[in-house]
Design a protein around this motif. Structure first.
Motif, PDB file in Angstrom:
ATOM      1  N   UNK A 169       0.821  -1.216   0.000  1.00  0.00           N
ATOM      2  CA  UNK A 169       0.000   0.000   0.000  1.00  0.00           C
ATOM      3  C   UNK A 169       0.859   1.271   0.000  1.00  0.00           C
ATOM      4  N   UNK A 170       2.128   1.154   0.411  1.00  0.00           N
ATOM      5  CA  UNK A 170       3.035   2.305   0.398  1.00  0.00           C
ATOM      6  C   UNK A 170       4.051   2.219  -0.745  1.00  0.00           C
ATOM      7  N   UNK A 171       3.717   1.425  -1.757  1.00  0.00           N
ATOM      8  CA  UNK A 171       4.575   1.271  -2.933  1.00  0.00           C
ATOM      9  C   UNK A 171       4.002   2.122  -4.070  1.00  0.00           C
ATOM     10  N   UNK A 172       4.858   2.966  -4.659  1.00  0.00           N
ATOM     11  CA  UNK A 172       4.417   3.849  -5.747  1.00  0.00           C
ATOM     12  C   UNK A 172       5.344   3.709  -6.948  1.00  0.00           C
ATOM     13  N   UNK A 173       4.773   3.870  -8.126  1.00  0.00           N
ATOM     14  CA  UNK A 173       5.559   3.813  -9.361  1.00  0.00           C
ATOM     15  C   UNK A 173       5.521   5.173 -10.041  1.00  0.00           C
ATOM     16  N   UNK A 174       6.687   5.629 -10.484  1.00  0.00           N
ATOM     17  CA  UNK A 174       6.777   6.901 -11.196  1.00  0.00           C
ATOM     18  C   UNK A 174       7.594   6.672 -12.465  1.00  0.00           C
ATOM     19  N   UNK A 175       7.061   7.119 -13.608  1.00  0.00           N
ATOM     20  CA  UNK A 175       7.798   7.033 -14.872  1.00  0.00           C
ATOM     21  C   UNK A 175       8.651   8.295 -14.993  1.00  0.00           C
ATOM     22  N   UNK A 176       9.932   8.136 -15.254  1.00  0.00           N
ATOM     23  CA  UNK A 176      10.869   9.245 -15.253  1.00  0.00           C
ATOM     24  C   UNK A 176      10.458  10.431 -16.111  1.00  0.00           C
ATOM     25  N   UNK A 177      10.001  10.160 -17.332  1.00  0.00           N
ATOM     26  CA  UNK A 177       9.661  11.246 -18.256  1.00  0.00           C
ATOM     27  C   UNK A 177       8.480  12.086 -17.786  1.00  0.00           C
ATOM     28  N   UNK A 178       7.747  11.607 -16.759  1.00  0.00           N
ATOM     29  CA  UNK A 178       6.594  12.364 -16.257  1.00  0.00           C
ATOM     30  C   UNK A 178       7.027  13.654 -15.550  1.00  0.00           C
TER      31      UNK A 178
END
Length: 409
Positions: free
Chosen positions: A116-125
């Protein structure tokens, strides 16, 4: 689902467990003990080749972070993938990023930890924003060319004629700490020079230092070197067929009696045992069943990794038998990932579009070899050729004469 650790000292012990090195550990302790809030940490991965079993090593640590109540960001570094000698073409990198996200989620789910505290972020965003670009310009004004090259030496693919992109890569990785607003960054010990670059140079832009956590590098299945996506013989894909796993492990380098540098034992030590500890919530837990043939003594079971190492060192445990046990352990780890893939359409589409099958290469037409005039028998061949030509000309003249009309006197 495993329980979350809440005591600050126990959290720090779990966060740093099994690491090769920690830089600025006091920063992490202060967040846990003084600020009494969840530690914000990020791990970046460039979506290039398909993830392999080596990814279980950082996944174990992500599981430790999540179990310690940390807020974990996984950076899917799509622009880094492109910058690293164009390992991933831009037209497929978005699908590879999604594939990596599916793999990471599936691996962590198999480790039975809360996400629940795991997040994904795409670099180019965020790496294409004016603010980030300006910071990149500022940082490039304080880091020398040699400094950037040295920082990326163990991470960026080294070639004879390096591209400028290889110098931008480590600067961006340093800036990611600030723009992701984390307290610490996690990576392999091969990232150390980039971590040091961040510590030394981010303060000149007015940004704070972060803590850095480093995993040891785990040997691949070959002789020396780490498990690599670019070397199909050194790695096992997370969706590998059990029969292929057995075949690759059978070919793995395994010097009898040699424990140090043994990729199979390193995998047991850095992947199998830590996962078993997580799943059983018991430090030191280890279990490996080896289905050894009866003619070699029959099945054998180990409940101690140290005992297994000692037996292998004294050659009481043979290399083929160790390979049997490791094959069984790896197939057991991969089974839930393969099952998840079979049920997940998004996972399947990401693989299909991110890693399309290569078109078969066209075979080049064979060129007629010119033997020249100095090979054995060249003179004789020349004479035969000339004789054949003379014979052909004579036949042509004879045919022409036969066609001429007869004249009368």
């Amino acid at each position: 689902m495993s329980t979350t650790v809440t005591d600050p000292k126990a959290q720090y012990a779990l966060i740093t467990k099994g690491l090769q090195e920690v830089l600025n550990g006091q920063i992490i302790q202060d967040v846990l003990e003084k600020e009494q809030r969840p530690l914000k940490i990020y791990w970046g991965t460039a979506p290039t080749g398909k993830p392999h079993c080596g990814y279980f090593v950082p996944m174990v640590k992500l599981a430790h972070f999540l179990k310690a109540g940390c807020e974990v960001t996984v950076l899917l570094a799509d622009l880094h993938a492109f910058l690293d000698n164009m390992k991933a073409p831009l037209e497929v990198v978005q699908y590879r990023a999604k594939y990596y996200e599916c793999v990471v989620k599936s691996l962590l789910k198999s480790l039975n930890v809360p996400i629940d505290k795991l997040h994904f972020v795409v670099g180019s965003s965020y790496q294409l924003t004016p603010e980030y670009t300006m910071d990149l310009f500022k940082l490039s004004n304080v880091v020398s060319q040699n400094g950037a090259k040295r920082a990326g030496a163990d991470v960026v693919k080294q070639v004879d004629n390096p591209l400028l992109s290889g110098l931008i890569y480590p600067l961006m990785q340093a800036l990611d700490e600030e723009h992701l607003k984390v307290d610490a960054q996690f990576g392999g010990v091969d990232q150390r020079k980039i971590f040091v670059l961040a510590e030394e140079n981010l303060p000149s832009l007015g940004y704070k230092k972060r803590g850095h956590l480093m995993n040891p590098m785990v040997p691949g299945l070959g002789e020396g070197g780490k498990m690599s996506a670019s070397d199909p013989n050194s790695k096992i894909d997370v969706l590998e067929d059990p029969a292929v796993v057995a075949k690759k492990i059978k070919k793995a380098f395994c010097q009898p009696g040699q424990v140090e540098g043994n990729g199979l034992i390193a995998f047991l030590e850095n992947v199998v045992q830590p996962i078993q500890e997580l799943l059983n919530e018991q430090d030191g837990y280890f279990k490996l069943d080896i289905d050894r043939p009866e003619k070699f003594g029959g099945p054998i079971a180990y409940s101690s990794l140290d005992q297994l190492k000692q037996d292998f060192k004294e050659e009481k445990l043979a290399a083929p038998d160790l390979k049997l046990g490791v094959t069984s352990a790896i197939n057991g780890l991969l089974a839930p990932i393969i099952a998840d893939f079979a049920e997940n359409k998004e996972f399947q589409e990401a693989q299909e579009k991110g890693y399309p099958p290569e078109a078969p290469k066209e075979k080049k037409a064979k060129k007629e070899k010119k033997q020249g005039t100095k090979y054995p028998g060249a003179a004789k061949a020349k004479e035969s050729k000339e004789a054949a030509l003379e014979k052909k000309e004579a036949a042509a003249k004879e045919a022409a004469a036969a066609k001429e009309p007869e004249t009368t006197a």
